[in-house]
Design a protein around this motif. Structure first.
Motif, short mmCIF file in Angstrom:
data_model
loop_
_atom_site.label_atom_id
_atom_site.label_comp_id
_atom_site.label_asym_id
_atom_site.label_seq_id
_atom_site.Cartn_x
_atom_site.Cartn_y
_atom_site.Cartn_z
N ARG A 309 1.04 -1.67 0.06
CA ARG A 309 0.05 0.10 0.24
C ARG A 309 1.11 0.64 0.08
NH1 ARG A 309 -2.74 -4.25 2.44
NH2 ARG A 309 -5.45 -3.91 2.38
N HIS A 310 0.29 2.56 -0.26
CA HIS A 310 1.29 3.54 -0.34
C HIS A 310 1.79 4.28 1.11
CE1 HIS A 310 1.32 7.96 -0.24
NE2 HIS A 310 1.74 7.91 -1.23
N THR A 311 0.84 3.66 1.87
CA THR A 311 1.47 3.57 3.40
C THR A 311 1.66 2.53 3.93
OG1 THR A 311 0.11 6.04 3.92
CG2 THR A 311 0.89 4.95 5.56
N PRO A 312 2.62 2.39 3.98
CA PRO A 312 3.48 0.82 4.52
C PRO A 312 2.99 0.80 6.11
CG PRO A 312 5.04 2.57 5.18
CD PRO A 312 4.25 2.68 4.73
N VAL A 313 1.06 0.07 6.66
CA VAL A 313 1.14 -0.66 7.34
C VAL A 313 0.60 -1.55 7.28
CG1 VAL A 313 0.12 2.52 8.04
CG2 VAL A 313 -1.55 0.39 6.93
N ASP A 314 -0.10 -2.85 7.88
CA ASP A 314 -0.66 -3.64 8.21
C ASP A 314 -1.73 -3.47 7.24
OD1 ASP A 314 -2.25 -5.00 9.86
OD2 ASP A 314 -1.04 -3.20 11.16
N PRO A 315 -2.29 -4.37 6.88
CA PRO A 315 -3.72 -4.58 6.50
C PRO A 315 -4.59 -4.34 7.06
CG PRO A 315 -2.24 -6.57 6.14
CD PRO A 315 -2.14 -6.36 7.05
N LEU A 316 -4.82 -5.17 8.59
CA LEU A 316 -6.17 -4.54 9.98
C LEU A 316 -6.01 -3.59 9.74
CD1 LEU A 316 -5.81 -8.14 12.29
CD2 LEU A 316 -7.70 -7.15 9.67
N THR A 317 -4.78 -2.94 9.93
CA THR A 317 -4.82 -0.98 10.50
C THR A 317 -5.57 -0.28 8.76
OG1 THR A 317 -2.84 -1.24 12.06
CG2 THR A 317 -3.87 0.71 10.85
N ALA A 318 -5.37 -0.60 7.96
CA ALA A 318 -5.84 -0.08 6.66
C ALA A 318 -7.24 -0.30 6.51
CB ALA A 318 -4.84 -0.72 5.38
N TYR A 319 -7.68 -1.58 6.85
CA TYR A 319 -9.41 -1.71 6.88
C TYR A 319 -9.81 -0.94 7.93
CZ TYR A 319 -13.24 -3.86 7.87
OH TYR A 319 -14.58 -4.01 8.24
N ARG A 320 -9.52 -1.41 8.45
CA ARG A 320 -10.29 0.07 10.57
C ARG A 320 -10.53 1.62 9.64
NH1 ARG A 320 -12.15 -2.69 14.81
NH2 ARG A 320 -11.64 -0.45 15.63
N ASP A 321 -8.82 1.72 8.80
CA ASP A 321 -8.89 3.61 8.84
C ASP A 321 -9.81 3.51 7.76
OD1 ASP A 321 -6.92 3.77 11.36
OD2 ASP A 321 -5.38 4.07 9.53
N GLY A 322 -10.02 2.67 6.57
CA GLY A 322 -10.87 2.78 5.83
C GLY A 322 -12.36 2.37 5.59
N ILE A 323 -12.63 2.09 6.82
CA ILE A 323 -14.18 1.71 7.28
C ILE A 323 -14.44 3.24 8.03
CG2 ILE A 323 -15.82 0.80 8.87
CD1 ILE A 323 -14.99 -0.55 6.22
N ALA A 324 -13.46 3.61 9.11
CA ALA A 324 -12.92 5.07 9.65
C ALA A 324 -13.76 6.63 8.80
CB ALA A 324 -11.94 5.19 11.09
N LEU A 325 -12.73 6.01 7.67
CA LEU A 325 -13.44 7.31 6.44
C LEU A 325 -14.69 7.36 6.25
CD1 LEU A 325 -9.92 6.67 4.21
CD2 LEU A 325 -10.26 8.56 5.62
N ILE A 326 -15.43 6.37 5.94
CA ILE A 326 -16.46 5.82 5.57
C ILE A 326 -17.67 6.38 6.79
CG2 ILE A 326 -18.51 4.09 5.40
CD1 ILE A 326 -15.81 2.62 3.83
N ARG A 327 -17.54 6.25 8.14
CA ARG A 327 -17.86 6.50 9.66
C ARG A 327 -17.77 7.94 9.55
NH1 ARG A 327 -22.20 5.90 11.63
NH2 ARG A 327 -22.65 3.41 11.62
#
Length: 448
Positions: A309-327
């Motif tokens: 990914r563009h930012t080197p985070v682990d997949p679960l962090t990327a996932y939760r941050d993505g849901i947080a964007l939606i919320r």
């Protein structure tokens, strides 16, 4: 990243009476309790392994495996034992149980904690309550366009192109809700409104105006809902063509694939990329401004796939941050329903969660694969995840299908009544016979 399995416990069991609960990775992944001599449900093919199970995980024959937790009833009168992730939101270990005669050998690929209880559902429920997630707010009742207007045996999962209702279909059912006096709070437009997966703000030829539909729904005293698959990108979409840098890559520089829910490989949106994050925010802010306040987000496990990914985070962090964007984009009052989501990493993020694969007018899932649509599969996993209801979110068992052509519709309705949770209708309402109308009205009213 794969970790070696190390021994956790060796538990004496009665091999004839012992039961083991496997917890699947995501909404569609089979979950449930098995006898030690049973063959647990496994993916039928590689596409199912990616799209319906934990990608990259192959379970040896004769071994049970849970993702994040595994429970064992020894069957000899001793307490049920549960091994679970210490931090299930951020790290989900795989756990294995290998039957060895009078002993069950437990191993895990990362640290786990042990709990005990009187039975499998009770120990799971106690563990879930101990995580301290606030109780979910009351769920609305829903009518969803997805099931009745699919084409092909598997609908979305079984056809190459998107299928779905038209704008006129939505208006027909909106009128029928009034005519039939059905207590429906939310009218949810399912898959097919968008030009392509990823091009969420561009309408398909089936619809004239998203805002117009929302206004029509609200004018009749109901709420407008809409479906998206926010982390999926069709290779033929404008997004894929215009912004290839917004897509998750593989280690060798290729594009990561999220399985084949449309009969072809789909790409994954990299929400750690500032441009992709801004786009996702714009999509959901726009839908919210147009009058939609109930959002079903589907195929969410794509956002937790391994990749570069563009930012080197682990997949679960990327996932939760993505849901947080939606919320953040839809606001705290909007209702957020997850589907196809990695279960444990989703704790605390959703109002409601689909807790099994899709139901269907038929009982048996395609190829006997319990991650694919079918009443048998939806009942098996939905009942086994009853412990999550009211503790992590409101469980969503999928829609009531009550029209006459639906196999064993009485049994599916009974399953929905027994498990509670979110109540939704998935029929073309004018196709219902008197039994279908009465059952739909009764279930949506909360009647037993």
């Amino acid at each position: 990243m794969h970790h070696p399995f190390t021994p956790v416990a060796a538990v004496p069991v009665d091999p004839r009476r012992a039961r083991v609960h496997e917890e699947g990775w995501q909404s569609r992944s089979p979950s449930g309790a098995y006898a030690l001599d049973a063959r647990p449900h496994r993916p039928a093919d590689a596409a199912s392994a990616t799209g319906g199970h934990r990608p990259g995980v192959t379970v040896p024959a004769g071994v049970f495996q849970g993702e994040g937790l595994l429970a064992l009833d020894p069957g000899d009168g001793s307490p049920v034992r549960l091994w679970a992730a210490p931090d299930p939101v951020h790290e989900v270990p795989s756990l294995r149980l290998t039957p060895a005669g009078p002993v069950a050998e437990i191993s895990a690929d990362r640290p786990v904690k042990e709990f005990t209880g009187p039975d499998i559902q009770a120990v799971l429920a106690e563990w879930a309550s101990g995580l301290g997630v606030p109780a979910p707010r009351p769920a609305p009742t829903v009518w969803c366009s997805g099931h009745a207007y699919r084409t092909g045996a598997g609908g979305v999962s079984g056809t190459t192109e998107a299928s779905g209702a038209t704008e006129d279909d939505i208006h027909e059912n909106l009128r029928a809700m009034d005519t039939l006096d059905l207590p429906i709070d939310v009218v949810l437009i399912d898959d097919g409104h968008q030009k392509a997966l990823g091009d969420w703000l561009t309408l398909s030829g089936r619809f004239r105006s998203r805002r117009g539909i929302a206004e029509a729904v609200r004018a009749r005293g109901r709420r407008a809902g809409i479906w998206t698959a926010p982390f999926l990108v069709d290779p033929g979409s404008d997004l894929a063509a215009g912004h290839p840098d917004w897509l998750v890559r593989t280690a060798d520089g290729g594009l990561a694939h999220a399985g084949r829910p449309r009969g072809r490989d789909l790409y994954v949106l990299d929400t750690t990329h500032p441009g992709a994050a801004a786009y996702l925010t714009e999509v959901f802010r726009t839908l919210r401004a147009e009058g939609y306040d109930c959002f079903r987000a589907d195929f969410l496990s794509a956002g937790a796939l391994d990749g570069v990914r563009h930012t080197p985070v682990d997949p679960l962090t990327a996932y939760r941050d993505g849901i947080a964007l939606i919320r953040a984009a839809i606001g705290p009052e909007a209702y957020l329903l997850g589907s196809g989501a990695p279960i444990l990493p989703s704790i605390g993020l959703f109002d409601a969660m689909r807790v099994g694969p899709d139901t269907a007018p038929h009982r048996a899932p395609e190829a006997g694969d319990f991650s694919r649509p079918g009443q048998d599969a939806a009942e098996f996993t939905g009942a086994a995840r009853q412990w999550q209801h009211g503790r992590f979110w409101t469980n969503d068992p999928d829609c009531l299908l009550a029209r006459p052509v639906v196999e064993t519709r009485e049994r599916w309705a009974a399953h929905m009544e027994a498990t509670g949770g979110l109540r939704a209708s998935g029929d073309r309402l004018l196709s219902l016979d008197p039994w279908g109308v009465d059952t739909t009205r009764r279930l949506l009213s909360g009647g037993e």
